[in-house]
Design a protein around this motif. Structure first.
Motif, PDB file in Angstrom:
ATOM      1  N   ALA A   1       0.823  -1.213   0.000  1.00 46.55           N
ATOM      2  CA  ALA A   1       0.000   0.000   0.000  1.00 46.55           C
ATOM      3  C   ALA A   1       0.856   1.262   0.000  1.00 46.55           C
ATOM      4  N   LEU A   2       2.043   1.164   0.609  1.00 47.13           N
ATOM      5  CA  LEU A   2       2.939   2.319   0.688  1.00 47.13           C
ATOM      6  C   LEU A   2       3.832   2.461  -0.529  1.00 47.13           C
ATOM      7  N   GLY A   3       4.038   1.367  -1.257  1.00 46.50           N
ATOM      8  CA  GLY A   3       4.940   1.403  -2.411  1.00 46.50           C
ATOM      9  C   GLY A   3       6.380   1.491  -1.963  1.00 46.50           C
ATOM     10  N   ALA A   4       7.194   2.236  -2.702  1.00 44.60           N
ATOM     11  CA  ALA A   4       8.593   2.442  -2.321  1.00 44.60           C
ATOM     12  C   ALA A   4       8.639   3.355  -1.097  1.00 44.60           C
ATOM     13  N   LEU A   5       9.177   2.850  -0.001  1.00 44.61           N
ATOM     14  CA  LEU A   5       9.122   3.591   1.259  1.00 44.61           C
ATOM     15  C   LEU A   5       9.888   4.901   1.203  1.00 44.61           C
ATOM     16  N   ASP A   6      10.894   4.969   0.349  1.00 48.34           N
ATOM     17  CA  ASP A   6      11.708   6.184   0.275  1.00 48.34           C
ATOM     18  C   ASP A   6      11.191   7.192  -0.752  1.00 48.34           C
ATOM     19  N   THR A   7      10.063   6.857  -1.401  1.00 46.36           N
ATOM     20  CA  THR A   7       9.523   7.743  -2.434  1.00 46.36           C
ATOM     21  C   THR A   7       8.120   8.173  -2.039  1.00 46.36           C
ATOM     22  N   ARG A   8       7.953   9.436  -1.722  1.00 47.99           N
ATOM     23  CA  ARG A   8       6.655   9.931  -1.311  1.00 47.99           C
ATOM     24  C   ARG A   8       5.666   9.888  -2.485  1.00 47.99           C
ATOM     25  N   GLY A   9       4.455   9.438  -2.203  1.00 49.14           N
ATOM     26  CA  GLY A   9       3.419   9.405  -3.226  1.00 49.14           C
ATOM     27  C   GLY A   9       3.479   8.212  -4.141  1.00 49.14           C
ATOM     28  N   ASP A  10       4.306   7.207  -3.808  1.00 48.97           N
ATOM     29  CA  ASP A  10       4.468   6.067  -4.707  1.00 48.97           C
ATOM     30  C   ASP A  10       3.340   5.053  -4.561  1.00 48.97           C
ATOM     31  N   GLY A  11       2.744   4.960  -3.373  1.00 51.71           N
ATOM     32  CA  GLY A  11       1.760   3.918  -3.130  1.00 51.71           C
ATOM     33  C   GLY A  11       0.338   4.455  -3.045  1.00 51.71           C
ATOM     34  N   LEU A  12      -0.621   3.525  -3.069  1.00 51.56           N
ATOM     35  CA  LEU A  12      -2.030   3.903  -2.967  1.00 51.56           C
ATOM     36  C   LEU A  12      -2.343   4.587  -1.642  1.00 51.56           C
ATOM     37  N   ALA A  13      -1.588   4.264  -0.589  1.00 46.33           N
ATOM     38  CA  ALA A  13      -1.860   4.849   0.724  1.00 46.33           C
ATOM     39  C   ALA A  13      -1.692   6.358   0.728  1.00 46.33           C
ATOM     40  N   ASP A  14      -0.897   6.894  -0.192  1.00 47.29           N
ATOM     41  CA  ASP A  14      -0.730   8.349  -0.246  1.00 47.29           C
ATOM     42  C   ASP A  14      -2.004   9.022  -0.735  1.00 47.29           C
ATOM     43  N   PHE A  15      -2.836   8.290  -1.483  1.00 44.65           N
ATOM     44  CA  PHE A  15      -4.070   8.846  -2.023  1.00 44.65           C
ATOM     45  C   PHE A  15      -5.298   8.428  -1.204  1.00 44.65           C
ATOM     46  N   LEU A  16      -5.267   7.218  -0.662  1.00 45.88           N
ATOM     47  CA  LEU A  16      -6.430   6.679   0.035  1.00 45.88           C
ATOM     48  C   LEU A  16      -6.185   6.457   1.518  1.00 45.88           C
ATOM     49  N   GLY A  17      -4.999   6.826   2.000  1.00 37.61           N
ATOM     50  CA  GLY A  17      -4.676   6.587   3.401  1.00 37.61           C
ATOM     51  C   GLY A  17      -4.218   5.153   3.619  1.00 37.61           C
ATOM     52  N   PRO A  18      -3.626   4.865   4.774  1.00 41.85           N
ATOM     53  CA  PRO A  18      -3.201   3.483   5.089  1.00 41.85           C
ATOM     54  C   PRO A  18      -4.417   2.609   5.383  1.00 41.85           C
ATOM     55  N   PHE A  19      -5.052   2.121   4.319  1.00 42.39           N
ATOM     56  CA  PHE A  19      -6.385   1.522   4.429  1.00 42.39           C
ATOM     57  C   PHE A  19      -6.419   0.234   5.231  1.00 42.39           C
ATOM     58  N   TYR A  20      -5.295  -0.470   5.339  1.00 38.53           N
ATOM     59  CA  TYR A  20      -5.305  -1.688   6.150  1.00 38.53           C
ATOM     60  C   TYR A  20      -5.448  -1.383   7.640  1.00 38.53           C
ATOM     61  N   HIS A  21      -5.263  -0.128   8.019  1.00 36.40           N
ATOM     62  CA  HIS A  21      -5.406   0.280   9.415  1.00 36.40           C
ATOM     63  C   HIS A  21      -6.736   0.986   9.660  1.00 36.40           C
ATOM     64  N   PHE A  22      -7.696   0.787   8.770  1.00 38.79           N
ATOM     65  CA  PHE A  22      -8.977   1.485   8.867  1.00 38.79           C
ATOM     66  C   PHE A  22      -9.682   1.222  10.195  1.00 38.79           C
ATOM     67  N   ASP A  23      -9.593   0.002  10.708  1.00 38.02           N
ATOM     68  CA  ASP A  23     -10.318  -0.344  11.934  1.00 38.02           C
ATOM     69  C   ASP A  23      -9.798   0.385  13.172  1.00 38.02           C
ATOM     70  N   ALA A  24      -8.654   1.036  13.071  1.00 35.92           N
ATOM     71  CA  ALA A  24      -8.138   1.805  14.206  1.00 35.92           C
ATOM     72  C   ALA A  24      -8.836   3.153  14.346  1.00 35.92           C
ATOM     73  N   LEU A  25      -9.578   3.585  13.325  1.00 31.40           N
ATOM     74  CA  LEU A  25     -10.136   4.934  13.330  1.00 31.40           C
ATOM     75  C   LEU A  25     -11.165   5.145  14.428  1.00 31.40           C
ATOM     76  N   ALA A  26     -12.065   4.199  14.627  1.00 32.91           N
ATOM     77  CA  ALA A  26     -13.121   4.373  15.628  1.00 32.91           C
ATOM     78  C   ALA A  26     -12.552   4.449  17.049  1.00 32.91           C
ATOM     79  N   PRO A  27     -11.654   3.545  17.466  1.00 34.26           N
ATOM     80  CA  PRO A  27     -11.060   3.712  18.796  1.00 34.26           C
ATOM     81  C   PRO A  27     -10.278   5.008  18.944  1.00 34.26           C
ATOM     82  N   VAL A  28      -9.593   5.447  17.883  1.00 35.37           N
ATOM     83  CA  VAL A  28      -8.869   6.711  17.950  1.00 35.37           C
ATOM     84  C   VAL A  28      -9.847   7.864  18.161  1.00 35.37           C
ATOM     85  N   ALA A  29     -10.960   7.864  17.429  1.00 31.79           N
ATOM     86  CA  ALA A  29     -11.974   8.907  17.618  1.00 31.79           C
ATOM     87  C   ALA A  29     -12.540   8.865  19.028  1.00 31.79           C
ATOM     88  N   ALA A  30     -12.748   7.652  19.548  1.00 26.68           N
ATOM     89  CA  ALA A  30     -13.289   7.521  20.903  1.00 26.68           C
ATOM     90  C   ALA A  30     -12.334   8.101  21.945  1.00 26.68           C
TER      91      ALA A  30
END
Length: 400
Positions: free
Chosen positions: A342-371
């Protein structure tokens, strides 16, 4: 808050993503939804190799999708109600409402209402809920499980316990590893409750399986039973599609695209995924998540840290189980090379989908963080009220 989130997601889905996102998986889910609406699980192209949609598995004269049908079925329901976008709107509203319900169950209603507002203002939520991918629908199922489990634990209602099992079973069918990762802290809580009941009965001289332990087993049994039904349904689907109940479609598509360390490969792209690389990828994902994609970025992250510091030391096991989702998601996805992809090349900003859609595999952390951000914000407000008079507080709020 749920209504505002639904409107916002509809606008983002139709204005920002009118032609879908950079993630080609959207086409898989929509094609699969169209298949389900036609009463089919597979495609049967009239000419071999003339039609090869993204992430479909060729098997003789048919093609079946890499993904389980749960997410596609949710989108198909939206289409039956008028448009695929109806499903996105419904899932978005459900996620915010369930953030409120789960947080209120773990803390109180005031905290739950504030958490719902913070979830609705979370960039990762707004983007991910606006695209036809599986993370938001599975997140809603996981939150439904969390709410039903915590409420059943408090009230002793077996119907809620059964609902919790059905929700996590359906989440397992949709995304097995995601569901197991999310449920892990609650499984630990269930084990702790069983152990506590056993110790109480033993100390009080209660005969085995007649006191608190019996009641606790009776309450957890529907959750376990319905959860296992979901697992069985997933295995039955595997048998129907791949011919082997233990062979998942995504494994049939790419046998080396899975969990664990070592050689990993997907569509001709391969890496040696080491524990060190997993930790490094996770660190990059967390910097992105807490720096830009949670509500208010670093400010929201600081509020969540304050909330965790103020709530967890004196919290009961229910709060700890809900908060434990965050480290469970982080640790679980350290073990999955998809975080790196999801991150692509770690040393290249904007290389992976996560730069456009966020780190989507960590989506389930959002609700506890909001809480916990809501807990932190309320704790901060209480300190301000105690320290400054009303007039100065008003000036501080206006300045902020």
């Amino acid at each position: 808050a749920a209504l505002a989130a639904a409107v916002a997601v509809f606008l983002v889905a139709t204005r920002v993503f009118p032609y879908r996102s950079l993630n080609h998986d959207e086409a898989v889910y929509l094609q699969q939804a169209a298949l389900l609406l036609d009463g089919q699980l597979s495609l049967f192209p009239p000419v071999d190799d003339a039609f090869r949609p993204w992430f479909f598995v060729p098997d003789g004269g048919r093609l079946y999708p890499k993904y389980a049908p749960v997410t596609a079925a949710i989108f198909a329901v939206g289409k039956l109600l008028g448009s695929y976008h109806v499903a996105l709107v419904g899932v978005a509203a459900a996620l915010v409402a369930l953030t409120y319900a789960t947080t209120a169950e773990a803390f109180d209603r005031q905290t739950g209402a504030l958490a719902a507002l913070l979830m609705a203002a979370t960039p990762q939520f707004l983007v991910e809920a606006s695209v036809f991918l599986s993370y938001a629908p599975t997140g809603a199922l996981n939150l439904a499980f969390a709410w039903a489990y915590l409420r059943a634990d408090r009230t002793g209602d077996p119907r809620l316990a059964a609902g919790a099992g059905a929700a996590t079973g359906l989440a397992f069918f949709a995304r097995p590893f995601t569901a197991v990762t999310f449920a892990a802290p609650f499984l630990a809580h269930a084990g702790w409750r069983l152990l506590s009941a056993t110790r109480h009965d033993w100390r009080s001289g209660t005969p085995p399986l007649t006191g608190r332990l019996r009641d606790r087993v009776a309450l957890l049994a529907p959750t376990a039973a319905l959860g296992l039904v979901g697992v069985g349904t997933s295995l039955a689907y595997n048998a129907a599609v791949t011919g082997d109940p233990l062979l998942f479609p995504y494994e049939a598509f790419a046998p080396l695209d899975g969990l664990g360390f070592g050689h990993r490969e997907l569509l001709g792209y391969s890496r040696e995924f080491t524990p060190a690389l997993g930790v490094r990828a996770t660190a990059h994902a967390l910097v992105a998540l807490f720096g830009a994609w949670v509500v208010a970025g670093p400010l929201g992250s600081a509020l969540a840290a304050l909330g965790a510091a103020s709530a967890l030391p004196d919290a009961d096991a229910r709060v700890a189980a809900f908060g434990g989702v965050v480290p469970a998601v982080v640790l679980g996805n350290t073990y999955f090379w998809g975080t790196l992809n999801a991150l692509g090349a770690l040393d290249t900003r904007g290389d992976g989908l996560a730069d456009f859609l966020g780190p989507f595999y960590h989506f389930d952390a959002l609700a506890p963080v909001a809480a916990f951000a809501a807990v932190g914000l309320l704790a901060l407000a209480a300190r301000v009220r105690a320290r400054w008079p009303a007039g100065r507080r008003a000036r501080l709020v206006a300045t902020a």
